[in-house]
Design a protein around this motif. Structure first.
Motif, PDB file in Angstrom:
ATOM      1  N   LYS A 124       0.897  -1.305   0.106  1.00 13.86           N
ATOM      2  CA  LYS A 124      -0.070   0.208   0.138  1.00 13.86           C
ATOM      3  C   LYS A 124       1.017   1.254   0.214  1.00 13.86           C
ATOM      4  CE  LYS A 124      -3.565  -2.638   0.555  1.00 13.86           C
ATOM      5  NZ  LYS A 124      -3.575  -3.606  -0.393  1.00 13.86           N
ATOM      6  N   GLY A 125       2.040   1.194  -0.629  1.00 15.08           N
ATOM      7  CA  GLY A 125       2.872   2.461  -0.882  1.00 15.08           C
ATOM      8  C   GLY A 125       3.895   2.516   0.263  1.00 15.08           C
ATOM      9  N   LYS A 126       3.764   1.531   1.303  1.00 16.05           N
ATOM     10  CA  LYS A 126       4.453   1.777   2.444  1.00 16.05           C
ATOM     11  C   LYS A 126       6.035   1.325   2.152  1.00 16.05           C
ATOM     12  CE  LYS A 126       1.243   1.197   6.016  1.00 16.05           C
ATOM     13  NZ  LYS A 126       0.694   0.398   7.095  1.00 16.05           N
ATOM     14  N   GLU A 127       7.067   2.027   2.829  1.00 13.61           N
ATOM     15  CA  GLU A 127       8.603   1.777   2.607  1.00 13.61           C
ATOM     16  C   GLU A 127       8.827   0.397   3.179  1.00 13.61           C
ATOM     17  OE1 GLU A 127      11.089   4.769   3.974  1.00 13.61           O
ATOM     18  OE2 GLU A 127      10.238   6.460   2.405  1.00 13.61           O
ATOM     19  N   LEU A 128       9.959  -0.034   2.859  1.00 12.62           N
ATOM     20  CA  LEU A 128      10.444  -1.344   3.552  1.00 12.62           C
ATOM     21  C   LEU A 128      10.689  -1.215   4.934  1.00 12.62           C
ATOM     22  CD1 LEU A 128      11.820  -4.053   2.665  1.00 12.62           C
ATOM     23  CD2 LEU A 128      14.042  -2.962   2.267  1.00 12.62           C
ATOM     24  N   ALA A 129      10.465  -2.170   5.588  1.00 14.74           N
ATOM     25  CA  ALA A 129      10.604  -2.196   7.262  1.00 14.74           C
ATOM     26  C   ALA A 129      12.015  -1.503   7.457  1.00 14.74           C
ATOM     27  CB  ALA A 129      10.532  -3.332   7.796  1.00 14.74           C
ATOM     28  N   SER A 130      12.151  -0.610   8.599  1.00 10.51           N
ATOM     29  CA  SER A 130      13.661  -0.232   8.917  1.00 10.51           C
ATOM     30  C   SER A 130      14.479  -1.190   9.135  1.00 10.51           C
ATOM     31  CB  SER A 130      13.384   0.717   9.904  1.00 10.51           C
ATOM     32  OG  SER A 130      14.545   1.111  10.553  1.00 10.51           O
ATOM     33  N   LEU A 131      15.743  -1.263   8.681  1.00  9.25           N
ATOM     34  CA  LEU A 131      16.805  -2.129   8.942  1.00  9.25           C
ATOM     35  C   LEU A 131      17.635  -1.940   9.814  1.00  9.25           C
ATOM     36  CD1 LEU A 131      16.615  -3.912   5.114  1.00  9.25           C
ATOM     37  CD2 LEU A 131      15.221  -4.621   7.224  1.00  9.25           C
ATOM     38  N   SER A 132      17.960  -0.609   9.993  1.00 10.91           N
ATOM     39  CA  SER A 132      19.013   0.176  10.772  1.00 10.91           C
ATOM     40  C   SER A 132      19.356  -0.473  11.901  1.00 10.91           C
ATOM     41  CB  SER A 132      18.839   1.648  10.865  1.00 10.91           C
ATOM     42  OG  SER A 132      19.865   2.202  11.451  1.00 10.91           O
ATOM     43  N   GLY A 133      20.448  -0.962  12.087  1.00  7.51           N
ATOM     44  CA  GLY A 133      20.902  -1.964  13.220  1.00  7.51           C
ATOM     45  C   GLY A 133      20.328  -3.090  13.561  1.00  7.51           C
ATOM     46  N   LYS A 134      19.891  -3.615  12.598  1.00  7.63           N
ATOM     47  CA  LYS A 134      18.985  -5.071  12.982  1.00  7.63           C
ATOM     48  C   LYS A 134      19.726  -6.288  12.001  1.00  7.63           C
ATOM     49  CE  LYS A 134      14.498  -2.736  13.329  1.00  7.63           C
ATOM     50  NZ  LYS A 134      13.509  -2.287  12.999  1.00  7.63           N
ATOM     51  N   TYR A 135      19.437  -7.371  12.571  1.00  6.87           N
ATOM     52  CA  TYR A 135      19.865  -8.572  11.958  1.00  6.87           C
ATOM     53  C   TYR A 135      18.671  -8.664  10.753  1.00  6.87           C
ATOM     54  CZ  TYR A 135      23.408  -9.905  15.446  1.00  6.87           C
ATOM     55  OH  TYR A 135      24.402  -9.994  16.323  1.00  6.87           O
ATOM     56  N   VAL A 136      19.397  -8.987   9.565  1.00  6.68           N
ATOM     57  CA  VAL A 136      18.575  -9.084   8.408  1.00  6.68           C
ATOM     58  C   VAL A 136      18.834 -10.433   7.927  1.00  6.68           C
ATOM     59  CG1 VAL A 136      17.898  -8.701   6.064  1.00  6.68           C
ATOM     60  CG2 VAL A 136      18.248  -6.762   7.875  1.00  6.68           C
ATOM     61  N   VAL A 137      17.635 -11.444   7.756  1.00  8.45           N
ATOM     62  CA  VAL A 137      17.910 -12.644   6.951  1.00  8.45           C
ATOM     63  C   VAL A 137      17.110 -12.467   5.605  1.00  8.45           C
ATOM     64  CG1 VAL A 137      17.218 -14.946   6.948  1.00  8.45           C
ATOM     65  CG2 VAL A 137      17.758 -13.926   9.270  1.00  8.45           C
ATOM     66  N   LEU A 138      17.840 -12.765   4.532  1.00 10.73           N
ATOM     67  CA  LEU A 138      17.396 -12.481   3.080  1.00 10.73           C
ATOM     68  C   LEU A 138      16.966 -14.029   2.749  1.00 10.73           C
ATOM     69  CD1 LEU A 138      20.023 -10.165   1.753  1.00 10.73           C
ATOM     70  CD2 LEU A 138      17.445  -9.750   2.359  1.00 10.73           C
ATOM     71  N   ALA A 139      15.732 -14.209   2.418  1.00 13.04           N
ATOM     72  CA  ALA A 139      15.303 -15.614   2.126  1.00 13.04           C
ATOM     73  C   ALA A 139      14.895 -15.639   0.589  1.00 13.04           C
ATOM     74  CB  ALA A 139      14.305 -15.935   3.058  1.00 13.04           C
ATOM     75  N   ASP A 140      15.133 -16.968   0.047  1.00 14.23           N
ATOM     76  CA  ASP A 140      14.917 -17.161  -1.181  1.00 14.23           C
ATOM     77  C   ASP A 140      14.661 -18.569  -1.525  1.00 14.23           C
ATOM     78  OD1 ASP A 140      13.765 -16.661  -3.850  1.00 14.23           O
ATOM     79  OD2 ASP A 140      15.774 -15.642  -4.512  1.00 14.23           O
ATOM     80  N   GLU A 141      13.948 -19.144  -2.338  1.00  9.44           N
ATOM     81  CA  GLU A 141      13.739 -20.572  -2.634  1.00  9.44           C
ATOM     82  C   GLU A 141      14.922 -21.138  -3.074  1.00  9.44           C
ATOM     83  OE1 GLU A 141      10.145 -21.477  -4.943  1.00  9.44           O
ATOM     84  OE2 GLU A 141      10.864 -20.100  -6.462  1.00  9.44           O
ATOM     85  N   CYS A 142      15.650 -20.464  -4.111  1.00 10.72           N
ATOM     86  CA  CYS A 142      16.978 -20.947  -4.594  1.00 10.72           C
ATOM     87  C   CYS A 142      17.536 -19.707  -5.309  1.00 10.72           C
ATOM     88  CB  CYS A 142      16.711 -22.079  -5.839  1.00 10.72           C
ATOM     89  SG  CYS A 142      15.897 -21.379  -7.213  1.00 10.72           S
ATOM     90  N   ILE A 143      19.075 -20.041  -5.388  1.00  7.97           N
ATOM     91  CA  ILE A 143      19.684 -18.887  -5.900  1.00  7.97           C
ATOM     92  C   ILE A 143      20.572 -19.509  -7.173  1.00  7.97           C
ATOM     93  CG2 ILE A 143      21.571 -17.206  -5.457  1.00  7.97           C
ATOM     94  CD1 ILE A 143      20.605 -17.249  -2.419  1.00  7.97           C
ATOM     95  N   GLU A 144      20.316 -19.022  -8.091  1.00  8.04           N
ATOM     96  CA  GLU A 144      20.963 -19.665  -9.339  1.00  8.04           C
ATOM     97  C   GLU A 144      22.222 -18.829  -9.798  1.00  8.04           C
ATOM     98  OE1 GLU A 144      18.324 -20.755 -12.523  1.00  8.04           O
ATOM     99  OE2 GLU A 144      16.771 -21.058 -10.977  1.00  8.04           O
ATOM    100  N   THR A 145      21.871 -17.500 -10.340  1.00 14.44           N
ATOM    101  CA  THR A 145      22.982 -16.793 -10.490  1.00 14.44           C
ATOM    102  C   THR A 145      23.498 -15.618  -9.696  1.00 14.44           C
ATOM    103  OG1 THR A 145      21.409 -14.918 -11.472  1.00 14.44           O
ATOM    104  CG2 THR A 145      22.195 -16.590 -13.056  1.00 14.44           C
ATOM    105  N   GLY A 146      22.442 -15.344  -8.643  1.00 10.80           N
ATOM    106  CA  GLY A 146      22.898 -14.478  -7.347  1.00 10.80           C
ATOM    107  C   GLY A 146      22.642 -13.139  -7.910  1.00 10.80           C
ATOM    108  N   LEU A 147      21.810 -13.037  -9.065  1.00  9.55           N
ATOM    109  CA  LEU A 147      21.569 -11.585  -9.531  1.00  9.55           C
ATOM    110  C   LEU A 147      20.692 -10.821  -8.439  1.00  9.55           C
ATOM    111  CD1 LEU A 147      22.658  -9.632 -11.436  1.00  9.55           C
ATOM    112  CD2 LEU A 147      20.748 -10.524 -12.837  1.00  9.55           C
ATOM    113  N   THR A 148      19.510 -11.581  -8.004  1.00 12.58           N
ATOM    114  CA  THR A 148      18.340 -11.145  -7.214  1.00 12.58           C
ATOM    115  C   THR A 148      18.813 -10.982  -5.973  1.00 12.58           C
ATOM    116  OG1 THR A 148      16.799 -12.346  -8.586  1.00 12.58           O
ATOM    117  CG2 THR A 148      15.994 -11.463  -6.201  1.00 12.58           C
TER     118      THR A 148
END
Length: 186
Positions: A124-148
């Motif tokens: 609904k137009g909101k920005e990405l959650a604030s990540l400043s100073g936080k632990y972040v886990v990036l999740a994907d179902e598979c990584i082939e080339t790594g571009l995403t």
């Protein structure tokens, strides 16, 4: 991990893949720190949700769009994110003789026409959650080339994440080494 009844199958289904992925994550570390789990693709949202539930973390999605080669509309040569970060596959761009001006123009167009529409559709137009100073886990179902994943890494680094982990049940070995060099764990 191979399935003992059929050595060509690594996981029975998505749930099995998610369960095995959770076994490899530093859950205690993620639970004891302010963590945001981010799905970096449509398929990654399922894994992000499972990780967020297991860690009690906030979940969000990072919206991206591929830039395709002008002479092959199935080949991603770059990726743009909602934070306006861009990652290019230089070897492909050079091999096909594609100008970087084309890539930048397409990235701007894809951002304006596609990515922003996703932000309104899914958040609904909101920005990405604030990540400043936080632990972040990036999740994907598979990584082939790594571009995403590389554009996701660039985006969360730019958002001042404290630590960044990548979680995926399927990953190319060569890409693994590249990703490990720029994050805290894969």
């Amino acid at each position: 991990m191979l399935n003992s009844s059929n050595p060509d199958i690594y996981f029975e289904n998505r749930k099995d893949a998610a369960d095995k992925l959770l076994e490899t994550l530093p859950l205690e570390l993620l639970c004891s720190n302010e963590t945001v789990v981010i799905g970096v693709s449509e398929g990654g949202v399922y894994f992000a949700d499972q990780i967020a539930k297991a860690t009690g973390a906030q979940m969000d999605i990072l919206l991206t769009e591929p830039i395709l080669a002008p002479n092959n509309h199935e080949l991603a040569i770059a990726m743009v994110s909602e934070t306006e970060d861009l990652v290019m596959h230089k070897a492909l761009i050079d091999a096909f003789g594609i100008s970087e001006d084309y890539v930048y123009a397409e990235a701007e167009r894809k951002y304006e026409e596609e990515v922003l529409s996703y932000v309104y559709k899914y958040r609904k137009g909101k920005e990405l959650a604030s990540l400043s100073g936080k632990y972040v886990v990036l999740a994907d179902e598979c990584i082939e080339t790594g571009l995403t994943m590389m554009v996701a890494l660039k985006s969360v680094i730019g958002e001042d994440a404290k630590n960044i982990y990548i979680a995926t049940p399927i990953l190319d070995k060569g890409v693994y080494q590249n990703l490990l060099s720029v994050c805290d764990g894969v």
